[in-house]
Design an enzyme around this catalytic site. Sequence first.
Site, PDB file in Angstrom:
ATOM      1  N   VAL A  39      11.439 -25.247 -11.733  1.00  0.00           N
ATOM      2  CA  VAL A  39      11.346 -24.226 -12.370  1.00  0.00           C
ATOM      3  C   VAL A  39      10.087 -23.535 -11.921  1.00  0.00           C
ATOM      4  O   VAL A  39      10.321 -22.313 -11.754  1.00  0.00           O
ATOM      5  CB  VAL A  39      11.483 -24.103 -13.877  1.00  0.00           C
ATOM      6  CG1 VAL A  39      11.265 -22.979 -14.743  1.00  0.00           C
ATOM      7  CG2 VAL A  39      12.755 -24.901 -14.483  1.00  0.00           C
ATOM      8  N   LYS A 130      12.606 -26.579 -23.905  1.00  0.00           N
ATOM      9  CA  LYS A 130      13.394 -26.594 -24.976  1.00  0.00           C
ATOM     10  C   LYS A 130      13.159 -27.821 -25.874  1.00  0.00           C
ATOM     11  O   LYS A 130      13.237 -27.839 -27.056  1.00  0.00           O
ATOM     12  CB  LYS A 130      15.019 -26.743 -24.505  1.00  0.00           C
ATOM     13  CG  LYS A 130      15.193 -28.023 -23.726  1.00  0.00           C
ATOM     14  CD  LYS A 130      16.146 -27.838 -22.449  1.00  0.00           C
ATOM     15  CE  LYS A 130      16.190 -29.042 -21.776  1.00  0.00           C
ATOM     16  NZ  LYS A 130      16.700 -28.533 -20.331  1.00  0.00           N
ATOM     17  N   VAL A 157      16.815 -22.019 -23.171  1.00  0.00           N
ATOM     18  CA  VAL A 157      18.223 -22.427 -23.681  1.00  0.00           C
ATOM     19  C   VAL A 157      19.229 -21.569 -22.639  1.00  0.00           C
ATOM     20  O   VAL A 157      19.078 -20.380 -22.563  1.00  0.00           O
ATOM     21  CB  VAL A 157      18.618 -21.889 -25.165  1.00  0.00           C
ATOM     22  CG1 VAL A 157      20.046 -22.422 -25.417  1.00  0.00           C
ATOM     23  CG2 VAL A 157      17.621 -22.413 -25.990  1.00  0.00           C
ATOM     24  N   ILE A 161      20.971 -17.043 -18.681  1.00  0.00           N
ATOM     25  CA  ILE A 161      21.820 -16.415 -19.517  1.00  0.00           C
ATOM     26  C   ILE A 161      20.771 -15.809 -20.611  1.00  0.00           C
ATOM     27  O   ILE A 161      20.151 -16.842 -21.408  1.00  0.00           O
ATOM     28  CB  ILE A 161      22.667 -17.175 -20.244  1.00  0.00           C
ATOM     29  CG1 ILE A 161      23.569 -17.902 -19.205  1.00  0.00           C
ATOM     30  CG2 ILE A 161      23.827 -16.232 -20.994  1.00  0.00           C
ATOM     31  CD1 ILE A 161      24.808 -19.118 -19.804  1.00  0.00           C
ATOM     32  N   GLY A 212      22.077 -35.526  -7.982  1.00  0.00           N
ATOM     33  CA  GLY A 212      21.120 -35.326  -8.639  1.00  0.00           C
ATOM     34  C   GLY A 212      21.496 -34.430  -9.983  1.00  0.00           C
ATOM     35  O   GLY A 212      20.569 -33.506 -10.356  1.00  0.00           O
ATOM     36  N   GLU A 215      20.409 -37.362 -14.816  1.00  0.00           N
ATOM     37  CA  GLU A 215      18.942 -37.959 -14.612  1.00  0.00           C
ATOM     38  C   GLU A 215      19.401 -39.384 -14.527  1.00  0.00           C
ATOM     39  O   GLU A 215      20.697 -40.028 -14.926  1.00  0.00           O
ATOM     40  CB  GLU A 215      18.258 -37.641 -15.912  1.00  0.00           C
ATOM     41  CG  GLU A 215      18.089 -36.242 -16.282  1.00  0.00           C
ATOM     42  CD  GLU A 215      16.728 -35.850 -15.532  1.00  0.00           C
ATOM     43  OE1 GLU A 215      15.797 -36.652 -15.296  1.00  0.00           O
ATOM     44  OE2 GLU A 215      16.762 -34.561 -15.650  1.00  0.00           O
ATOM     45  N   ASP A 226      20.216 -33.099 -25.718  1.00  0.00           N
ATOM     46  CA  ASP A 226      19.867 -31.969 -25.192  1.00  0.00           C
ATOM     47  C   ASP A 226      20.670 -30.591 -25.847  1.00  0.00           C
ATOM     48  O   ASP A 226      20.064 -29.637 -26.194  1.00  0.00           O
ATOM     49  CB  ASP A 226      20.178 -31.922 -23.630  1.00  0.00           C
ATOM     50  CG  ASP A 226      19.742 -30.666 -22.829  1.00  0.00           C
ATOM     51  OD1 ASP A 226      18.501 -30.641 -22.757  1.00  0.00           O
ATOM     52  OD2 ASP A 226      20.405 -29.929 -22.496  1.00  0.00           O
ATOM     53  N   LYS A 230      18.997 -27.452 -28.115  1.00  0.00           N
ATOM     54  CA  LYS A 230      19.400 -26.155 -27.859  1.00  0.00           C
ATOM     55  C   LYS A 230      19.798 -25.470 -29.083  1.00  0.00           C
ATOM     56  O   LYS A 230      19.741 -24.387 -29.461  1.00  0.00           O
ATOM     57  CB  LYS A 230      20.095 -25.852 -26.571  1.00  0.00           C
ATOM     58  CG  LYS A 230      19.306 -26.309 -25.419  1.00  0.00           C
ATOM     59  CD  LYS A 230      20.297 -26.476 -24.391  1.00  0.00           C
ATOM     60  CE  LYS A 230      19.333 -26.866 -23.021  1.00  0.00           C
ATOM     61  NZ  LYS A 230      20.713 -27.268 -21.750  1.00  0.00           N
ATOM     62  N   GLY A 327      18.795 -24.639 -13.010  1.00  0.00           N
ATOM     63  CA  GLY A 327      18.316 -24.389 -11.622  1.00  0.00           C
ATOM     64  C   GLY A 327      17.144 -23.476 -11.606  1.00  0.00           C
ATOM     65  O   GLY A 327      16.858 -22.811 -12.341  1.00  0.00           O
TER      66      GLY A 327
HETATM   67  N1  LIG Z   1      15.303 -27.623 -14.000  1.00  0.00           N
HETATM   68  C1  LIG Z   1      16.009 -26.831 -14.703  1.00  0.00           C
HETATM   69  O1  LIG Z   1      16.991 -26.121 -14.131  1.00  0.00           O
HETATM   70  C2  LIG Z   1      15.658 -26.338 -15.950  1.00  0.00           C
HETATM   71  C3  LIG Z   1      16.503 -25.395 -16.802  1.00  0.00           C
HETATM   72  C4  LIG Z   1      15.970 -24.815 -17.984  1.00  0.00           C
HETATM   73  C5  LIG Z   1      14.699 -25.657 -18.701  1.00  0.00           C
HETATM   74  N2  LIG Z   1      14.121 -26.272 -17.684  1.00  0.00           N
HETATM   75  C6  LIG Z   1      13.126 -26.844 -18.287  1.00  0.00           C
HETATM   76  O2  LIG Z   1      11.801 -26.436 -17.582  1.00  0.00           O
HETATM   77  C7  LIG Z   1      10.611 -27.361 -17.687  1.00  0.00           C
HETATM   78  C8  LIG Z   1      10.531 -27.979 -16.339  1.00  0.00           C
HETATM   79  O3  LIG Z   1      11.535 -28.425 -15.550  1.00  0.00           O
HETATM   80  P1  LIG Z   1      11.715 -28.898 -14.067  1.00  0.00           P
HETATM   81  O4  LIG Z   1      13.186 -29.262 -13.910  1.00  0.00           O
HETATM   82  O5  LIG Z   1      10.919 -27.706 -13.364  1.00  0.00           O
HETATM   83  O6  LIG Z   1      10.792 -30.267 -14.070  1.00  0.00           O
HETATM   84  P2  LIG Z   1      10.017 -30.892 -12.672  1.00  0.00           P
HETATM   85  O7  LIG Z   1      10.823 -30.469 -11.523  1.00  0.00           O
HETATM   86  O8  LIG Z   1      10.011 -32.450 -13.146  1.00  0.00           O
HETATM   87  O9  LIG Z   1       8.595 -30.391 -12.814  1.00  0.00           O
HETATM   88  C9  LIG Z   1       7.754 -30.620 -13.570  1.00  0.00           C
HETATM   89  C10 LIG Z   1       6.260 -30.089 -13.000  1.00  0.00           C
HETATM   90  O10 LIG Z   1       5.280 -30.213 -13.845  1.00  0.00           O
HETATM   91  C11 LIG Z   1       4.127 -31.090 -13.305  1.00  0.00           C
HETATM   92  N3  LIG Z   1       3.744 -31.870 -14.344  1.00  0.00           N
HETATM   93  C12 LIG Z   1       4.411 -32.962 -14.896  1.00  0.00           C
HETATM   94  N4  LIG Z   1       3.641 -33.804 -15.712  1.00  0.00           N
HETATM   95  C13 LIG Z   1       2.409 -33.129 -15.592  1.00  0.00           C
HETATM   96  C14 LIG Z   1       1.067 -33.550 -16.038  1.00  0.00           C
HETATM   97  N5  LIG Z   1       0.934 -34.618 -17.021  1.00  0.00           N
HETATM   98  N6  LIG Z   1       0.095 -32.762 -15.783  1.00  0.00           N
HETATM   99  C15 LIG Z   1       0.181 -31.856 -14.908  1.00  0.00           C
HETATM  100  N7  LIG Z   1       1.310 -31.599 -14.315  1.00  0.00           N
HETATM  101  C16 LIG Z   1       2.462 -32.326 -14.601  1.00  0.00           C
HETATM  102  C17 LIG Z   1       4.787 -31.718 -12.007  1.00  0.00           C
HETATM  103  O11 LIG Z   1       3.759 -32.375 -11.168  1.00  0.00           O
HETATM  104  P3  LIG Z   1       3.822 -32.680  -9.589  1.00  0.00           P
HETATM  105  O12 LIG Z   1       4.846 -31.978  -9.120  1.00  0.00           O
HETATM  106  O13 LIG Z   1       2.552 -33.093  -9.082  1.00  0.00           O
HETATM  107  O14 LIG Z   1       4.954 -34.346 -10.028  1.00  0.00           O
HETATM  108  C18 LIG Z   1       5.821 -30.712 -11.615  1.00  0.00           C
HETATM  109  O15 LIG Z   1       5.291 -29.912 -10.930  1.00  0.00           O
HETATM  110  C19 LIG Z   1      11.254 -28.537 -18.610  1.00  0.00           C
HETATM  111  O16 LIG Z   1      10.816 -28.230 -19.892  1.00  0.00           O
HETATM  112  C20 LIG Z   1      12.892 -28.256 -18.610  1.00  0.00           C
HETATM  113  O17 LIG Z   1      13.437 -28.747 -19.801  1.00  0.00           O
HETATM  114  C21 LIG Z   1      14.564 -26.941 -16.661  1.00  0.00           C
END
Ligand SMILES: NC(=O)c1ccc[n+]([C@@H]2O[C@H](COP(=O)([O-])OP(=O)(O)OC[C@H]3O[C@@H](n4cnc5c(N)ncnc54)[C@H](OP(=O)(O)O)[C@@H]3O)[C@@H](O)[C@H]2O)c1
Length: 455
Positions: A39, A130, A157, A161, A212, A215, A226, A230, A327
Site C-alpha cells: 500500500v 482495519k 475497508v 471502494i 500470493g 497468507e 478479517d 471490517k 491491491g
Molecule cells: N495490501 C492490500 O491490498 C491492502 C488493502 C487494504 C488495506 N491494507 C492494509 O494496509 C496496511 C499495509 O498493508 P501492506 O499490504 O502494504 O503491508 P506490507 O506490504 O507488509 O508493508 C508493510 C510496510 O511496513 C513496514 N513495517 C512493518 N513493520 C514495521 C515496523 N515495526 N517499523 C517500521 N516499518 C515497519 C515494512 O517495512 P519493510 O518494507 O522494510 O519490511 C513495509 O514497508 C495493513 O494495515 C493492511 O491491512 C492492505
Amino acid sequence: MDDGAAGTRDGRAALRESHGEDEGTHMDVNIGLLGCGTVGAGVVELMRRRADKITGMTGLRPTIARVLVRDVGKPRAVVLSAGQLTNDPQEIIGDPDIRVVIETIGGIEPARSLILQAIRAGKHVITANKDLIALHGAEIIAAAEGARVDVLYEAAVGGAIPLIRPLRESLTANDITDIKGIINGTTNYILSKMTATGADFSAVLREAQELGYAEADPSSDVDGLDAARKLTILSSIAFHSAVNLADVQVTGIRAVTARDVYYARELGTVIKLLAAASDRDGELTLHVRPTLIPQDHPLAHVSDAYNALYVRGDASGDLMFFGRGAGSLPTASAVIGDVIEVLRNVSQSVPGRVRTLVHSHKPVNHNAGEPARHYLRMTVADRPGVFGQIAGIFGDAEVSMETVLQKRVDEGRAEVVVVTHEVPAARLAAILDTLGGLPDLARIETSMPVERGAY
Ligand SMILES: NC(=O)c1ccc[n+]([C@@H]2O[C@H](COP(=O)([O-])OP(=O)(O)OC[C@H]3O[C@@H](n4cnc5c(N)ncnc54)[C@H](OP(=O)(O)O)[C@@H]3O)[C@@H](O)[C@H]2O)c1
C-alpha cells in the site's frame, strides 16, 4: 457560497502567512509515510502522479518528506531518495514540519502507538489499518477529537471502494437498516475457484498461497476474522453505535466442501462468505458466515478479489458498492482521497470537521438473527424409511422443506440435502438437535443460511 470561498482564501492566506510565503505560491505540506510495502508504495506512486491535481484542488502541495520502513536497504517498488527513508519513527513523529502522517505498516503495534503519538503532536492521520481501527478505533478517534485533528481510514475497508465516506457523510439522512456484502478478497477468491473448478478447499487454499492471494497463515481470512473486523468498522458508522468484534457471530469457510459447492450449484446458488449486519428497532445483529446466494442476486457475481457491499437506507432504498477490495493502487486511491480531504480541511482551517457519529450503544442480539432459509447436508444410513424420519422431524417442528435432494454416496450411506423455508434460528437449532439423536443419521455435515433472491 461566498462564505465558503472567503473562508478558503482566508485559511490559505493565514497558512501562507504563518509559513512566510507570498500570495500565489503553493504552500508545501510535508507528509510522513509509515511503511512502504504494497500500500505504501502505491501511495508514493499515486501521490507523484496526482501532485499537480491535488495542488490544484487544495491550493497545497503535498510532499512525502520521510518514509519509515524496517529495512532501509531493501529494494522498493518505488524509487525513494536515501534522505527520505528512515527506520527511526521519531524522524517523522518528532518533526514539527510534518503535518500529515499516513500509516501503512499494518497490525496493532507499533502502528497504534505511532498514530497516537502523531495525533498528540497535532498531526492529521490517514490509515489503511482495519485491524487497528476495528480494535482501537474508539481510542484513536477520541484522541483525534481531543487534539482537533483528522483521522481518516477509507482504505481500511473495501480497498478502492468508497464505503466509509458514503456511510459517514452522503447517507447520514437515512436510518440504515442493513449492510450486507463480500468484504474479504481471499475467501472470495477461494470460493470462486472452488465453484469454477470443483476442487476442495485445501487444494484451492494451497494454490492461493502459492500465488500470493492468501497468507502463509491464512486463519485471519479463512476463519472470517478479517471480514468481521471490517463489519465492525462499517456497522459502527452505519448504525451510529459502538460495535465490538465480539458482537459479530463468525463462521469461516474451512468447513465448506466441494460437495457443498456442487449442491449449491444444483440449487441455483453459489456459496459466498457473507458479512451482514442489521438494525431492527435499535437492536443489532451481526454475522459473518458462508451463505448460499441465489444466482440472480447481484452478490453472486462478485468474484475473485472483488468486494461488494449492499446498503439499505430507509430513504435511499437499496444501494450497492462494488470494486477492487485490495491491491497497491486501488488501496492507494482511497488513501490519496483521504489525503485530499485532509488538505482541504487544512486549507480551510476546519480540521476534525466530521466527528465520530457514534452517539449510542445499541444492544446486540447474539443469538438469533432473522428467520432465514437454511441449507442442510447430512449423511445417513442408506435404508428405507430414513427419509421419512427426517421429514417427520421437520414436520413436527412445523418447518416445511422447500427442496430435498438425495444421493447415494457409497455402499450403505446416502447424502440428503434439505433447503428449508424460512425458519427462526432457535427452531433450526432444535431441529438439528433432534436430527442428531436419529440412529440412522451419520452426521450433519453442513448447515448454511440461504439468502433471499435479488433484493
Ligand atoms: N495490501 C492490500 O491490498 C491492502 C488493502 C487494504 C488495506 N491494507 C492494509 O494496509 C496496511 C499495509 O498493508 P501492506 O499490504 O502494504 O503491508 P506490507 O506490504 O507488509 O508493508 C508493510 C510496510 O511496513 C513496514 N513495517 C512493518 N513493520 C514495521 C515496523 N515495526 N517499523 C517500521 N516499518 C515497519 C515494512 O517495512 P519493510 O518494507 O522494510 O519490511 C513495509 O514497508 C495493513 O494495515 C493492511 O491491512 C492492505
